[in-house]
Scaffold this motif. Structure first.
Motif, PDB file in Angstrom:
ATOM      1  N   LEU A 142       0.837  -1.192   0.000  1.00 58.00           N
ATOM      2  CA  LEU A 142       0.000   0.000   0.000  1.00 58.00           C
ATOM      3  C   LEU A 142       0.875   1.247   0.000  1.00 58.00           C
ATOM      4  N   SER A 143       0.422   2.270  -0.719  1.00 63.06           N
ATOM      5  CA  SER A 143       1.142   3.539  -0.681  1.00 63.06           C
ATOM      6  C   SER A 143       0.828   4.236   0.640  1.00 63.06           C
ATOM      7  N   ASP A 144       1.648   5.221   0.995  1.00 66.53           N
ATOM      8  CA  ASP A 144       1.381   5.977   2.216  1.00 66.53           C
ATOM      9  C   ASP A 144       0.012   6.644   2.143  1.00 66.53           C
ATOM     10  N   ASP A 145      -0.352   7.158   0.979  1.00 65.51           N
ATOM     11  CA  ASP A 145      -1.655   7.821   0.838  1.00 65.51           C
ATOM     12  C   ASP A 145      -2.804   6.855   1.120  1.00 65.51           C
ATOM     13  N   MET A 151      -6.517   5.095   7.578  1.00 64.07           N
ATOM     14  CA  MET A 151      -6.422   5.616   8.935  1.00 64.07           C
ATOM     15  C   MET A 151      -7.505   6.668   9.183  1.00 64.07           C
ATOM     16  N   TRP A 152      -7.716   7.505   8.194  1.00 65.90           N
ATOM     17  CA  TRP A 152      -8.720   8.568   8.310  1.00 65.90           C
ATOM     18  C   TRP A 152     -10.115   7.982   8.468  1.00 65.90           C
ATOM     19  N   GLU A 153     -10.391   6.888   7.746  1.00 56.13           N
ATOM     20  CA  GLU A 153     -11.686   6.208   7.902  1.00 56.13           C
ATOM     21  C   GLU A 153     -11.878   5.769   9.362  1.00 56.13           C
ATOM     22  N   ASN A 154     -10.821   5.228   9.951  1.00 55.17           N
ATOM     23  CA  ASN A 154     -10.906   4.786  11.349  1.00 55.17           C
ATOM     24  C   ASN A 154     -11.078   5.967  12.295  1.00 55.17           C
ATOM     25  N   ILE A 155     -10.346   7.036  12.026  1.00 57.43           N
ATOM     26  CA  ILE A 155     -10.436   8.210  12.893  1.00 57.43           C
ATOM     27  C   ILE A 155     -11.856   8.781  12.855  1.00 57.43           C
ATOM     28  N   LYS A 156     -12.409   8.883  11.652  1.00 54.06           N
ATOM     29  CA  LYS A 156     -13.775   9.418  11.516  1.00 54.06           C
ATOM     30  C   LYS A 156     -14.775   8.566  12.286  1.00 54.06           C
ATOM     31  N   LEU A 280      -1.677  -0.001  15.125  1.00 57.41           N
ATOM     32  CA  LEU A 280      -0.578   0.834  15.627  1.00 57.41           C
ATOM     33  C   LEU A 280      -0.794   2.296  15.261  1.00 57.41           C
ATOM     34  N   LEU A 281      -1.273   2.545  14.053  1.00 55.62           N
ATOM     35  CA  LEU A 281      -1.532   3.936  13.647  1.00 55.62           C
ATOM     36  C   LEU A 281      -2.638   4.547  14.495  1.00 55.62           C
ATOM     37  N   ASP A 282      -3.638   3.746  14.798  1.00 53.71           N
ATOM     38  CA  ASP A 282      -4.745   4.260  15.606  1.00 53.71           C
ATOM     39  C   ASP A 282      -4.285   4.569  17.036  1.00 53.71           C
TER      40      ASP A 282
END
Ligand SMILES: [Zn+2]
Length: 340
Positions: A142-145, A151-156, A280-282
């Protein structure tokens, strides 16, 4: 069309290596078929790789080509959306699957009592985030984007996103997806609006002073009055607002430094399975000070030992005391789906 045997399917779609019986000079022992542009196996190209399990360097391009040419092989998983939907299927809601490579338990409706259904897939309507699981499935990096999108989906899903500034439980000025904007310069640099127009420096300053004032108020026992209010309370305290695109950008800065931090913490972070990266990102996103071996010794050890489900495993060590139950349950569920 009957579902093809999975191994055969993977071979003719360039997802599984084939062994060459008599490699010629300069040829590798292992190769992938390249189905792009071919309608018959005989017309397919070959992609040489070092070893049986080396990833296909064109996995991403092949998948995209396949999705365009064989839309009928793909579907969007849909659930009834009520409380009877089992957790493992709720996770799949809205994601794209390949009918020939069904997830655990099969395609929608195949598991006992499953009421899920398949929505028709259209390549043109697909978003980046819908494709991420498929890319992971075929072993494409996966690319960083793409990681940020995920990650943004999880944050939302888990952060209460606020367009107005509020005080967090420690009395710090916060906005958007939990972004700390307590510093005056940071606050003034925000592209805030008032009634849809860009806020002036004076308007921002006024809002900042109001929140600072609230953060200093104490009751007769010396307890801070506004540290544990619901964010909603602050909506009427100021008239400045942060547009959605700014909220995403603010989170982006956060996420970029989170990813950088994790790559420093874990040498092989980029080779971790996607669910582990997501967990881990979350954690990194919302734990003060970020992940460190000092604070999370058990989790670090479990990762080193690739122990998912044991008593000391990853699933038992992703709990955070100060996030809600649903976020902890999510992390635990993700940990259970890790395959090294
Ligand atoms: Zn179901």
């Amino acid at each position: 069309m009957a579902r093809m045997d999975e191994q055969t399917y993977k071979i003719i779609r360039g997802m599984k290596t084939i062994q060459r019986q008599h490699p010629q000079k300069g040829e590798s022992k292992w190769y992938y078929l390249d189905p792009r542009g071919a309608t018959r196996i005989a017309d397919m190209g070959v992609i040489d790789v070092e070893s049986e399990y080396a990833p296909n360097p064109y996995a991403r391009e092949i998948l995209i080509d396949d999705m365009k040419r064989h839309e009928e092989d793909y579907y969007i998983w849909r659930t009834k959306g009520d409380e009877k939907v089992r957790a493992s299927h709720e996770e799949r809601e809205g994601k794209v699957y390949n009918r020939n490579l069904p997830p655990d338990g099969g395609n929608p409706g195949e598991e006992h009592n499953c009421r899920c259904w398949e929505e028709e897939f259209k390549f043109e309507k697909m978003k980046n985030v819908d494709m991420i699981d498929l890319l992971e499935e075929i072993g494409a990096e996966l690319s960083d984007d793409e990681l940020y999108d995920r990650m943004w989906e999880n944050i939302k899903r888990f952060e209460d996103i606020k367009t107005y500034p509020y005080l967090d439980t420690k009395g710090l000025i916060t906005i958007g997806a939990g972004a700390n904007v307590n510093n005056l310069d940071v606050f003034l640099s925000l592209n805030l609006t008032v009634n849809g127009f860009s806020a002036t420096r004076e308007q921002k300053l006024e809002a900042y002073k109001q929140l600072k004032w609230l953060s200093e108020q104490k009751d007769e026992k010396g307890m801070y009055l506004y540290y544990n209010r619901r964010a909603k309370f602050f909506e009427k305290e100021t008239n400045v607002r942060l547009p959605d695109v700014e909220i995403r950008q603010l989170a982006q800065r956060h996420m970029t430094s989170d990813l950088k931090h994790l790559r420093q913490e874990f040498e092989s972070f980029d080779e971790f399975p996607l669910p582990l990266k997501e967990i881990l990102l979350d954690i990194q996103y919302n734990v003060a000070g970020g992940l460190s071996e000092k604070k999370w010794p058990k989790l670090y050890r479990a990762i080193r030992q690739k122990d998912m489900l044991g008593k000391e495993g990853i699933a038992e060590n992703v709990n955070r005391p100060d996030v809600g139950k649903s976020r902890n349950d999510w992390a635990k569920g993700m940990a259970r789906s890790i395959r090294f």
